[in-house]
Design a protein around this motif. Structure first.
Motif, mmCIF file in Angstrom:
data_model
loop_
_atom_site.group_PDB
_atom_site.id
_atom_site.type_symbol
_atom_site.label_atom_id
_atom_site.label_comp_id
_atom_site.label_asym_id
_atom_site.label_seq_id
_atom_site.Cartn_x
_atom_site.Cartn_y
_atom_site.Cartn_z
ATOM 1 N N TYR A 11 0.728 -1.309 -0.022
ATOM 2 C CA TYR A 11 -0.532 0.311 0.402
ATOM 3 C C TYR A 11 0.532 1.104 0.390
ATOM 4 C CZ TYR A 11 -3.850 -2.636 0.778
ATOM 5 O OH TYR A 11 -5.161 -3.915 1.266
ATOM 6 N N SER A 55 6.295 -0.298 3.838
ATOM 7 C CA SER A 55 4.852 -0.865 4.244
ATOM 8 C C SER A 55 5.102 -2.696 4.059
ATOM 9 C CB SER A 55 4.244 -0.906 3.871
ATOM 10 O OG SER A 55 2.953 -1.313 3.844
ATOM 11 N N CYS A 108 2.322 -4.203 4.982
ATOM 12 C CA CYS A 108 1.115 -4.271 4.427
ATOM 13 C C CYS A 108 0.461 -3.501 2.882
ATOM 14 C CB CYS A 108 0.610 -2.869 5.305
ATOM 15 S SG CYS A 108 0.344 -3.788 7.333
ATOM 16 N N THR A 124 -3.771 -6.616 4.722
ATOM 17 C CA THR A 124 -4.388 -5.836 6.187
ATOM 18 C C THR A 124 -6.406 -4.795 4.452
ATOM 19 O OG1 THR A 124 -2.693 -5.607 6.957
ATOM 20 C CG2 THR A 124 -4.110 -3.298 6.644
ATOM 21 N N GLU A 138 -8.827 0.003 5.970
ATOM 22 C CA GLU A 138 -8.056 -0.106 6.980
ATOM 23 C C GLU A 138 -6.593 1.077 7.082
ATOM 24 O OE1 GLU A 138 -6.101 -3.634 9.971
ATOM 25 O OE2 GLU A 138 -8.604 -3.185 9.527
ATOM 26 N N TYR A 139 -5.955 0.534 6.798
ATOM 27 C CA TYR A 139 -4.504 0.917 6.033
ATOM 28 C C TYR A 139 -4.911 3.043 5.437
ATOM 29 C CZ TYR A 139 0.162 1.210 5.293
ATOM 30 O OH TYR A 139 1.771 0.926 5.467
ATOM 31 N N GLY A 141 -4.786 4.400 9.150
ATOM 32 C CA GLY A 141 -3.632 3.779 9.457
ATOM 33 C C GLY A 141 -3.217 4.970 10.280
#
Length: 153
Positions: free
Chosen positions: A30, A40, A42, A47, A51-52, A55
């Motif tokens: 991401y 990252s 993620c 994930t 949400e990311y 975050g």
């Protein structure tokens, strides 16, 4: 937050991408855009994108940009744009048209305001590699098999 017509004129680190976009690519997890470089771990495999986006990493990027502070996080993530601006005065960050009303969806700490009913997030998720039959000139070679072939030639 009331926005100016073009806040980038006074803020030399502000970019619209972290405020409305989240993407991944074959070579990155991401990030706000395909020019960003992120450490990252993620991605879509572990994930949820929203949400990311809500975050800590994105919040920190947005906060630093709103303050106008070119932090280590921004240097690492957005260094390609900043380097291009130093070298030739332009970058994708400056060339991308942004509707700055998007800033109204965030508080001064870069956090998305809960309960906003605006639909402004653009997701570009790639889970299948870089196979693409297009050869868009703005695309990074590692994001397109056709651009990669052209570069090799």
């Amino acid at each position: 937050m009331t926005t100016q017509k073009d806040p980038q004129k006074d803020n030399h680190v502000l970019c619209g991408y972290p405020f409305y976009a989240i993407r991944n690519g074959p070579s990155i997890n991401y990030a706000p855009c395909c020019w960003a470089r992120t450490k990252s771990i993620c991605g879509p495999q572990n994930t949820p994108a929203l949400e990311y986006f809500k975050g800590n990493i994105f919040n920190d990027m947005r906060r630093d940009m709103l303050i106008g502070n070119k932090t280590e996080l921004l240097q690492d993530t957005c260094g390609l744009c900043y380097q291009n601006e130093n070298n030739n005065g332009s970058s994708p960050r400056l060339q991308t048209s942004t509707d700055w009303d998007v800033l109204d969806n965030f508080d001064s700490d870069g956090r998305m305001i809960e309960g906003t009913r605006n639909r402004f997030i653009k997701m570009e998720l790639n889970a299948f590699g870089n196979h693409c039959n297009l050869e868009c000139y703005e695309c990074q070679p590692d994001n397109s098999s056709r651009r990669e072939e052209r570069l090799k030639k």
